[in-house]
Design a protein around this motif. Sequence first.
Motif: not given
Length: 376
Positions: A98-122
């Motif tokens: 977040a802008p104040d430095g808080g943690i909004l989520n802690d996902p596992v991120m997958l990079r499927l392409g140079e400009d393609h991502f999945w964020f698997a969310l809590a």
Amino acid sequence: MSLVQRGARLRRSPFHEATQRYWPRGFTVYNHMLFPTNYADFEEEYWHLLEHVTLWDVSVERNVEVKGPDGARFAQLLTSRDLSRCAVGQAKYVLIIAPDGGILNDPVMLRLGEDHFWFALADSDVLLYAKGLAAYAGMDVELAEPDVSPLQLQGPRSKEVMRDLFGPGILDLRYYHFVETELDGIPLVVTRTGWTSEIGYEIYLRDGRRGTELWDRIMEAGRPYLIRPTGPSDIRRIEGGILNWGADFTAEHNPYEVGLERLVDLDMPGHFVGREALRRIAAEGVRRRLVGVEIEGERLDFNATEWAVLADGEPVGEVTSAIWSPRLRKNIGYAWVPVERSATGNRLIVETGAGAREATVVAMPFVDPQKRIPIS
């Protein structure tokens, strides 16, 4: 308190009908979706995870998909981890800041392409946050929740099940890497990740119409290895030092308090939201920390609410998660305490559900601190 009200507002996973055959004992709600908690006694499921192989429906880890010409720039805007170091085909544990430095989520991120991502969310509505951010970012990016539903296959015999399903080549998949593949024509992404600190895989279904088919195929392949469905093992995840967003930390906490500063790259070339706030926090230091604790006395049940932590007779913090570890024969957990009380060996009092107990600050993780088990 033991019932969850049904309704169309609560979504069901593509594996819901299949899981009902195994009589889940309870449900919770996670990311607006029904989530089976367990099919047997929690400790029984824990031992089965340690000794055999388990299948767990984690479709509740809803994904945010980021793609488009500015996909990489926008994905970097969301997280404090330097994504330029993440190759296509690689996954990373990341923090949404977040802008104040808080943690909004802690996902596992997958990079499927140079400009393609999945964020698997809590369990938080990151897609809404991302859409709001995109509205003012001035970037050419598409955001959506894709038709993606993961299962976790975990335990020491998970490799044998995967080999029988996909062939011996799947065993070459490295920790925190993934491959796009299929099984009997069912489109999948397979990752070497999990929420158990055991050897395991996640199998992301890419066609929600085929959930029962995939579930049955995995259960059939796992039968020789004593596979069984389970819910999340809080015993094992606490032993392994795995944190639960929403329980152990929230948007009110920052990475330096939680002990996740390794996921902050303040000097990376790319920009991310909250960078200046985290730079200031790093310079000023923090006043509280999340620490491991051992709580003395007889076996405690898993806490349903936070427990007060006292020092010198005064409240100083709270226990967020605490549970009995059957193999350690100890009550272990996490607690928020002031920095001056956070050193290993510090003595505390915890107001547990069974009364006041003495406790000691200890190092985390409690088991396998080098993570040799999941990496193996």
